[in-house]
Design an enzyme around this catalytic site. Structure first.
Site, mmCIF file in Angstrom:
data_model
loop_
_atom_site.group_PDB
_atom_site.id
_atom_site.type_symbol
_atom_site.label_atom_id
_atom_site.label_comp_id
_atom_site.label_asym_id
_atom_site.label_seq_id
_atom_site.Cartn_x
_atom_site.Cartn_y
_atom_site.Cartn_z
ATOM 1 N N LYS A 13 5.334 25.013 57.582
ATOM 2 C CA LYS A 13 3.966 25.139 57.446
ATOM 3 C C LYS A 13 3.645 25.186 55.791
ATOM 4 C CE LYS A 13 3.195 29.270 58.939
ATOM 5 N NZ LYS A 13 3.162 30.009 58.121
ATOM 6 N N ARG A 88 -3.486 35.298 60.976
ATOM 7 C CA ARG A 88 -2.160 35.523 61.752
ATOM 8 C C ARG A 88 -2.410 36.371 63.030
ATOM 9 N NH1 ARG A 88 1.473 34.308 57.620
ATOM 10 N NH2 ARG A 88 3.711 35.240 58.030
ATOM 11 N N ARG A 127 16.828 28.247 54.565
ATOM 12 C CA ARG A 127 15.808 28.629 53.372
ATOM 13 C C ARG A 127 16.340 29.911 52.632
ATOM 14 N NH1 ARG A 127 9.609 29.414 54.913
ATOM 15 N NH2 ARG A 127 10.152 31.467 55.499
ATOM 16 N N ARG A 133 14.582 34.256 49.873
ATOM 17 C CA ARG A 133 13.833 35.117 50.309
ATOM 18 C C ARG A 133 14.429 36.155 51.047
ATOM 19 N NH1 ARG A 133 8.409 32.635 53.007
ATOM 20 N NH2 ARG A 133 8.665 34.559 54.066
ATOM 21 N N ARG A 145 10.181 38.761 62.880
ATOM 22 C CA ARG A 145 9.189 37.877 62.369
ATOM 23 C C ARG A 145 8.623 36.754 63.470
ATOM 24 N NH1 ARG A 145 11.704 35.788 57.457
ATOM 25 N NH2 ARG A 145 9.804 34.354 57.177
HETATM 26 P P1 AMP Z 1 4.668 34.026 54.922
HETATM 27 O O1 AMP Z 1 5.020 33.599 53.582
HETATM 28 O O2 AMP Z 1 3.495 33.384 55.624
HETATM 29 O O3 AMP Z 1 5.948 33.857 56.124
HETATM 30 O O4 AMP Z 1 4.485 35.681 54.827
HETATM 31 C C1 AMP Z 1 5.455 36.417 54.381
HETATM 32 C C2 AMP Z 1 5.129 38.057 54.853
HETATM 33 O O5 AMP Z 1 3.873 38.292 54.401
HETATM 34 C C3 AMP Z 1 4.794 38.201 56.401
HETATM 35 O O6 AMP Z 1 6.126 38.374 57.233
HETATM 36 C C4 AMP Z 1 3.883 39.250 56.514
HETATM 37 O O7 AMP Z 1 4.371 40.547 56.128
HETATM 38 C C5 AMP Z 1 2.993 39.248 55.239
HETATM 39 N N1 AMP Z 1 1.705 38.210 55.773
HETATM 40 C C6 AMP Z 1 1.481 36.922 55.273
HETATM 41 N N2 AMP Z 1 0.356 36.561 55.651
HETATM 42 C C7 AMP Z 1 -0.212 37.352 56.423
HETATM 43 C C8 AMP Z 1 -1.398 37.557 57.204
HETATM 44 N N3 AMP Z 1 -2.447 36.858 57.251
HETATM 45 N N4 AMP Z 1 -1.526 38.996 57.775
HETATM 46 C C9 AMP Z 1 -0.456 39.938 57.656
HETATM 47 N N5 AMP Z 1 0.493 39.665 57.148
HETATM 48 C C10 AMP Z 1 0.762 38.673 56.183
#
Ligand code: AMP
Length: 189
Positions: A13, A88, A127, A133, A145
């Site tokens: 994504k 989300r 990754r 990360r 996740r």
């Molecule tokens: P991502 O990089 O999009 O995978 O986001 C990493 C982490 O940030 C996620 O596992 C959540 O803990 C938090 N996060 C990112 N976007 C959101 C969202 N829209 N709502 C809630 N938590 C978020």
């Protein structure tokens, strides 16, 4: 063009949202990037988000909706955007719909990047090595996740299907092919 990119963690994504944003001259807004930056800088937001992120849980809706509301109010999103990692949850999707409506705006498309669970786990472990990360390196956090995605995020697929703006794109295979498929799906009337 106002777009939302949906897909499980590791679906590509973020990478694809960046590529498409560049090609179509759209703003790329990743809530994950924004939160990681806040954690790194030790801001109030970062302090609040850190424990959730480390556990692979979602940060509370009000926190994240507040951030997006600020972005909408600032006018930064006025010339088109790709939201990556937001919404989300169904309450986030509803909040987004309502705040856009208030601004006489709305989404054009919600793009789902489709990949299998096996592919996701493979990609996340590679990754972890490349990007370092922490939430990718720990297998139990990765599993959580995925679980969180299935329980809390997948229901918004139905939400956008009902709004008739959902488009599914095959997210497996060559990275350039995926970008091409996405571009076709987005620009198609
Ligand atoms: P991502 O990089 O999009 O995978 O986001 C990493 C982490 O940030 C996620 O596992 C959540 O803990 C938090 N996060 C990112 N976007 C959101 C969202 N829209 N709502 C809630 N938590 C978020």
């Amino acid at each position: 063009m106002n777009l939302v990119f949906l897909g499980p963690p590791g679906s590509g994504k973020g990478t694809q949202a960046k590529r498409i944003a560049k090609k179509l001259d759209l703003l790329h807004l990743s809530t994950g990037d924004l939160l990681r930056e806040a954690v790194k800088n030790g801001t109030e937001l970062g302090k609040k988000a850190k424990t959730y992120m480390e556990a692979g849980e979602l940060v509370p809706d009000d926190l994240i909706v507040g951030i997006i509301e600020e972005k909408v109010a600032s006018g930064e999103l006025a010339d088109g955007y790709i939201l990556d990692g937001f919404p989300r949850t169904v309450p986030q999707a509803e909040a987004l719909r309502d705040m856009l409506k208030k601004n006489d705006s709305g989404l054009d498309k919600a793009i789902l990047i489709d990949v299998t669970d096996e592919e996701v786990i493979d990609r996340l472990s590679s990754r972890a090595k490349i990007e370092g990360r922490a939430d990718d390196a720990d297998v139990s956090v990765v599993r959580n996740r995925l679980d969180v995605y299935k329980k809390q995020t997948q229901p918004i697929i139905d939400f956008y299907e009902k709004e008739s703006i959902l488009t599914k794109v095959d997210g497996e295979g060559d990275i350039d092919d995926i970008t091409y498929r996405l571009q076709e799906a987005i620009t198609k009337k």
